[in-house]
Scaffold this active site. Structure first.
Site, PDB file in Angstrom:
ATOM      1  N   CYS A  11       0.837  -1.203   0.000  1.00 25.77           N
ATOM      2  CA  CYS A  11       0.000   0.000   0.000  1.00 25.77           C
ATOM      3  C   CYS A  11       0.870   1.250   0.000  1.00 25.77           C
ATOM      4  CB  CYS A  11      -0.918   0.009   1.209  1.00 25.77           C
ATOM      5  SG  CYS A  11      -0.043   0.228   2.769  1.00 25.77           S
ATOM      6  N   CYS A  14       3.409   1.614   2.789  1.00 23.56           N
ATOM      7  CA  CYS A  14       4.671   0.887   2.534  1.00 23.56           C
ATOM      8  C   CYS A  14       5.585   1.753   1.663  1.00 23.56           C
ATOM      9  CB  CYS A  14       4.399  -0.428   1.814  1.00 23.56           C
ATOM     10  SG  CYS A  14       3.302  -1.554   2.660  1.00 23.56           S
ATOM     11  N   ASP A 443       9.904  28.918 -30.886  1.00 27.40           N
ATOM     12  CA  ASP A 443      11.032  29.345 -31.711  1.00 27.40           C
ATOM     13  C   ASP A 443      10.563  29.310 -33.167  1.00 27.40           C
ATOM     14  OD1 ASP A 443      13.799  29.876 -32.432  1.00 27.40           O
ATOM     15  OD2 ASP A 443      13.824  27.793 -33.117  1.00 27.40           O
ATOM     16  N   ASP A 649      14.066  23.705 -31.196  1.00 23.40           N
ATOM     17  CA  ASP A 649      14.779  22.552 -31.758  1.00 23.40           C
ATOM     18  C   ASP A 649      16.278  22.755 -31.868  1.00 23.40           C
ATOM     19  OD1 ASP A 649      14.768  24.456 -33.813  1.00 23.40           O
ATOM     20  OD2 ASP A 649      14.892  22.880 -35.347  1.00 23.40           O
ATOM     21  N   ASP A 653      18.447  26.998 -28.329  1.00 23.24           N
ATOM     22  CA  ASP A 653      17.194  26.982 -27.573  1.00 23.24           C
ATOM     23  C   ASP A 653      17.354  26.320 -26.205  1.00 23.24           C
ATOM     24  OD1 ASP A 653      15.781  28.175 -29.668  1.00 23.24           O
ATOM     25  OD2 ASP A 653      15.421  26.245 -30.630  1.00 23.24           O
TER      26      ASP A 653
END
Length: 752
Positions: A11, A14, A443, A649, A653
């Protein structure tokens, strides 16, 4: 992050206890335990043996996830991950349940069947109430022994100072049994004393069937939970099954079938139609169509030729190819996707901390509540048996499991569904945070636009043919390294046959910095001088008609770059080049707006070009003239207005992606950008940004619903089990068996 398999957890309490124990190990910076996958992720420089010892001291088991094999090849890691996700629990629970039910049915026949329904028993038991009670006790002992794991685990967790759900179940069952045993002893005394009425009364106070029924019903819940947890991890397991097991490689001029672990970077492998690509590579011979749906979710096969990259687990549909292995083992795209999804499952979403804090103190509070409920009912004058039944019902109806599973099941399904559609969430936190985004910063180059300039307009001067302009333009630009030059030479190559173009020889090539290009036709003398460049540069060499200047101005206002060409002291013509907007950019940006997001475009272009591109893409807010080092600063400023996602990309960036609340990398972009981002879009589609946000919002909604029902369930049923509604709701109460059934269903409902 180092990953471990953890055993023995039942559970959320735990889970919280394991996290607390491991966090105290010197060198551990952070730890995250997943109840769903029974795994643990640990960051820091702590020794693995110390971590495992801390888990074992807490009463659980642990082992390194990669201990099953050779992780360098990646095969061992995948096997270990597959093994960790195997449903080994359901078969065991199924056997336990069947055995329990067989003995429980006999027990129920002896208790309720005979006592309440007056079903017949062998003549030996006629009037033999002590004998009937003794048989019930033996059958209860058998059922409790079959389900002894509850008692062993419950005792271990108490001994380690962190009682778990198993503790509640064990206490409820054992208390029912011990009370019944006490009543049985009283019955034997009554038989000796000849008090038949007391013996009869004792029969109605036995709870042996409750002791057995509680553990059996909880086992039903555990089995349902295990089956539904198995469904939750289906997406991750299906990704793992895609991993090819063998490859055909060329060695000493012959084709050899080898295990995938034996393939090394630089090996040449061959793939025939219908076969899977074994590792990531580059095609060196042949052409084909590759079905990449397993990795990207894109159903249409992608044409591939010499020089194109192929990825492991994709399917070769048409032609025979030879390829050179570039990434093997853990480095393949498939392995990276599996790692991202499993890491996301191993990390914690911030919202999960609410459930963790509650779960950490939940079980002790339930035990205290059960004791208080029993004492209160005794104090108000109810029989001890009635009071005890209320206390036991409180113990068994409480469900920390539902709280512990509420967040991880949603995270696993969300990240798995994302991976199937080419949207990779690196962490649970990023999956949760994406749904709260208010501003999306895009971008321009490679994100909104294609990232590579293309020829958009061709305008020959009076008396010059299209072919003559293109021939001269190609001859000049073929020696230039400028990105615009590549666009013109590519256009020349693609249209050579259609326009009957021809190569022109030039000499004395010279790039005039910041202005343009100068060269001479081979053998053309001074009259063979050629020029290419901006309107200002060419206007200083030859006369440019006003009409051509106006058209150049118009093209520039559309975000295009006009290049003029001259030769023999006269104008040859103009070619416009631009980084064009991707086909899906406008619709993707419209979808973001419909989601209530503010969309900002960031570019280093001048204001006129930036506004033109922004207008084409449908963007309202454009930040132009932003230098690479200024992107991060702009994201920081936008962050003061709301939560920001940065989509990019390029290498430049990376700082902005890191600064943003959520960094989203276009999958085809630079590795640095991919590494810096929180989300990777494998298909390089801008439309996947809105899809990621939509998926995150749906996951977050599901988490909220799960947490609501988990909390609401306990708020509603614990008072019912305690008997709080008895006087208000016409005697409404809950016996321990119904409590156990309700508790079992709660976890199942959250998982489903």
């Amino acid at each position: 992050m180092d990953r471990y398999n953890v055993t023995g957890m039942s559970c959320a309490a735990c889970q919280a206890h394991v996290e607390k124990a491991v966090s105290k190990v010197p060198g551990v910076e952070s730890v995250s335990v997943s109840l769903l996958t029974n795994s643990m992720g640990v960051e820091g420089n702590a020794d693995a043996e110390d971590i495992i010892k801390a888990v074992e001291d807490a009463g659980y088991g642990a082992s390194p996830e990669n201990s099953a094999g050779n992780t360098q090849s990646g095969t061992g890691l995948l096997e270990a991950q597959e093994k960790a996700l195997e449903d080994t629990e359901s078969p065991v629970l199924r056997r336990r349940l069947i055995s329990s039910v067989v003995f429980l049915l006999v027990l129920m026949y002896f208790s309720m069947g005979h006592t309440m329904l007056h079903l017949p028993l062998p003549s030996f038991f006629e009037g033999n109430h002590v004998g009937i009670a003794f048989v019930q006790m033996l059958l209860a002992i058998i059922v409790m022994f079959i389900n002894r794991r509850f008692f062993v685990s419950g005792w271990k967790s108490v001994r380690s100072g962190a009682p778990s759900m198993d503790t509640l179940v064990a206490m409820g069952s054992m208390t029912s049994f011990l009370w019944s045993f006490f009543i049985l002893m009283q019955m034997t005394r009554s038989v000796t004393d000849g008090d038949t009425k007391a013996v009869m009364a004792g029969m109605h106070n036995l709870y042996f069937e409750s002791a057995a029924m509680i553990v059996t019903l909880i086992t039903v819940g555990k089995l349902l939970e295990a089956l539904s947890k198995g469904r939750t991890t289906d997406a991750l397991k299906s990704l793992m099954k895609l991993a090819p097991k063998t490859a055909v490689i060329e060695r000493d001029g012959e084709e050899t079938l080898v295990q995938i672990a034996e393939v090394k970077t630089g090996d040449i492998f061959v793939v025939r139609p219908g076969e899977s690509i074994p590792v990531d590579g580059v095609i060196i011979e042949g052409g084909t169509a590759i079905d990449e749906s397993a990795l990207t979710g894109e159903s249409v096969p992608v044409d591939k030729a010499v020089g194109d990259e192929v990825s492991a687990a994709t399917i070769n549909r048409t032609g025979f190819i030879r390829a050179k292995a570039t990434r093997v083992g853990e480095d393949t795209t498939l392995s990276q996707i599996i790692k991202m999804v499993s890491d996301a499952a191993a990390t914690k979403a911030p919202i999960a901390k609410i459930a963790d804090k509650v779960s950490g103190v939940f079980v002790p509070l339930v035990i205290i509540t059960a004791v208080l409920v029993t004492l209160i009912w005794i104090f108000v004058g109810q029989p001890f048996g009635y009071a005890l039944a209320r206390g036991i019902a409180v113990l068994v109806v409480s469900c920390p499991c539902a709280l512990g599973l509420a967040t991880p099941v949603a995270i696993m399904v969300g990240s798995g569904l994302g991976a199937k559609n080419g949207i990779l969430f690196k962490t649970a936190s990023s999956l949760e945070e994406t749904g709260r985004i208010q501003i999306v910063a895009l971008d321009k180059t490679g994100t909104i636009t294609k990232g590579e300039p293309t020829v958009t307009d061709i305008n020959p001067a009076n008396g010059v043919t299209l072919a003559q302009l293109l021939n001269i333009a190609n001859a000049l630009e073929a020696r230039s390294e400028h990105p615009f030059a590549l666009a013109i030479t590519r256009y020349f190559s693609e249209n050579r046959e259609e326009h009957r173009l021809a190569d022109v020889e030039i000499e004395d090539f010279e790039a005039v910095s910041g202005k343009g290009i100068h060269a001479k036709l081979s053998g053309g003398g001074s009259r063979g001088e050629l020029f290419a460049g901006s309107v200002r540069y060419i206007s200083g060499i030859v006369e440019v008609p006003e009409e051509m200047k106006r058209e150049a101005e118009s093209l520039a206002s559309q975000g295009k770059t006009p290049l003029l060409f001259a030769g023999g002291r006269k104008l040859i013509g103009m070619i416009a080049v631009a980084d064009t907007v991707k086909d899906d950019s406008r619709s993707a940006i419209s979808e973001m707006k419909r989601q209530g997001l503010k969309v900002v475009m960031i570019t280093g272009d001048n204001e006129r070009t930036a506004e033109a591109i922004g207008g084409q893409a449908g963007i309202d807010y454009v930040a132009s003239g932003v230098l690479p080092d200024g992107k991060e600063k702009l994201i920081k400023e936008l962050g003061e207005l709301g939560k920001v996602a940065m989509v990019g990309d390029g290498i430049n960036d990376a700082p902005a992606l890191t600064r943003a609340d959520v960094g989203i990398a276009i999958g085809a972009g630079a590795d640095v950008a991919v590494d810096a981002a929180d989300i990777v879009l494998m298909n390089s589609r801008l439309s996947d940004v809105s899809a990621a946000i939509r998926l995150s919002r749906a996951t977050l909604k599901n988490i909220h619903e799960n947490l609501f029902w988990a909390f609401f369930y306990n708020i509603l049923l614990i008072p019912l089990a305690a008997g709080a509604y008895v006087h208000f709701m016409r005697g409404w109460s809950m016996n321990p068996m119904l409590g156990a059934a309700a508790m079992s269903l709660s976890s199942f409902c959250v998982c489903m």
